[in-house]
Design an enzyme around this catalytic site. Structure first.
Site, PDB file in Angstrom:
ATOM      1  N   SER A 144       0.844  -1.203   0.000  1.00 37.19           N
ATOM      2  CA  SER A 144       0.000   0.000   0.000  1.00 37.19           C
ATOM      3  C   SER A 144       0.873   1.245   0.000  1.00 37.19           C
ATOM      4  O   SER A 144       1.998   1.228   0.505  1.00 37.19           O
ATOM      5  CB  SER A 144      -0.894   0.013   1.251  1.00 37.19           C
ATOM      6  N   TYR A 158      -1.818  -0.574  10.196  1.00 37.24           N
ATOM      7  CA  TYR A 158      -1.992  -0.956   8.788  1.00 37.24           C
ATOM      8  C   TYR A 158      -0.781  -0.498   7.965  1.00 37.24           C
ATOM      9  O   TYR A 158      -0.211  -1.271   7.185  1.00 37.24           O
ATOM     10  CB  TYR A 158      -3.266  -0.324   8.241  1.00 37.24           C
ATOM     11  N   LYS A 162       1.962  -2.872   5.953  1.00 40.28           N
ATOM     12  CA  LYS A 162       2.178  -2.780   4.514  1.00 40.28           C
ATOM     13  C   LYS A 162       3.635  -2.449   4.177  1.00 40.28           C
ATOM     14  O   LYS A 162       4.168  -2.908   3.158  1.00 40.28           O
ATOM     15  CB  LYS A 162       1.228  -1.739   3.918  1.00 40.28           C
TER      16      LYS A 162
END
Length: 252
Positions: A144, A158, A162
């Site tokens: 991401s 998160y 990533k």
């Protein structure tokens, strides 16, 4: 195996019950792949599978909790039992929790890392060993933009997971490359998915679009097409790379 046609190729996509995973499954299936739609949500996986092929001949649903190595092994076994082999794995399953970094509890941090980073690690391990033994395979990991620029709109845990996926991709690419197995990552920016609309208010989304040079968030269908290319036998020289798809929001 390396000479397999697209019509005979098999792909497993994790987290394929919605969002980017669903778009990836659709692109692979549309490109001639038989697809295992793997997701912890069996109902969502079956919905996507039915939309792809209600007969089950070229698409099947599989419950998968990516936190468990034994379930990854069972998923691989199920695909091989059904279709004889597997050619590509897409590690897409992920969770997000939009919470300020100073408010994230250790348990919540661990829970996000367990799905996003541990899940990708386990998928690379289980399928990587299988591909290595056969001398060919494709692994595509979903990273991401948040893991590259430290964006925290979807949670610092998160973003950290990533970023870890980008590094894991390089490690597995070095380890598996000599065996004919490639490992690449795709780092999408904001995409037109339920996750983005769930995380951002309309006002925040409009403000975000104003910062993207192309003026829009991304179409998940493009990610599916990129996965289709990276999963191809022709992509043998693409290895260990992170492919940026962010509309020019982040340039390296």
């Amino acid at each position: 195996m390396s000479g397999a046609t697209e019509q005979s190729r098999i792909a497993v996509v994790t987290g394929a019950g919605n969002g980017l995973g669903e778009a990836i499954a659709k692109a692979l299936h549309g490109g001639g792949y038989r697809v295992m739609v793997a997701d912890i949500d069996e109902t969502a996986a079956q919905r996507v599978t039915t939309a792809l092929d209600a007969s089950g001949a070229s698409a099947i649903a599989q419950r998968l909790d990516v936190r468990e190595k034994a379930q990854f092994a069972a998923t691989l076994d199920a695909a091989v039992q059904r279709w004889g082999t597997v050619h590509a794995l897409v590690n897409n399953a992920a969770v997000t929790v939009a919470r300020p970094v100073m408010e994230i509890s250790p348990d919540e941090f661990d829970a996000v890392i367990a799905v996003n980073l541990r899940g990708t690690f386990l998928g690379c391990q289980v399928f990587g060993a299988y591909f290595r033994d056969r001398g060919h395979g494709r692994i595509i990991n979903m990273a991401s933009l948040a893991g590259q620029n430290g964006g925290t709109a979807t949670g610092a845990h998160y973003a950290a997971s990533k970023g870890g996926i980008v590094t894991l991709t390089k490690v597995f690419a070095r380890d598996l490359g000599p065996s004919g197995v490639t490992v690449n990552a795709i780092a999408p920016g904001p995409m037109d998915t339920p996750m983005v609309h769930r995380t951002l208010t309309p006002e925040r989304l409009a403000a975000l679009k104003a910062t993207i040079p192309v003026g829009e968030i991304g179409d998940p269908a493009f990610i599916g097409q990129l996965v289709l290319q990276l999963a191809s036998p022709a992509a043998a020289f693409a290895n260990g790379a992170t492919w940026d798809v962010n509309g020019g929001l982040y340039l390296r």
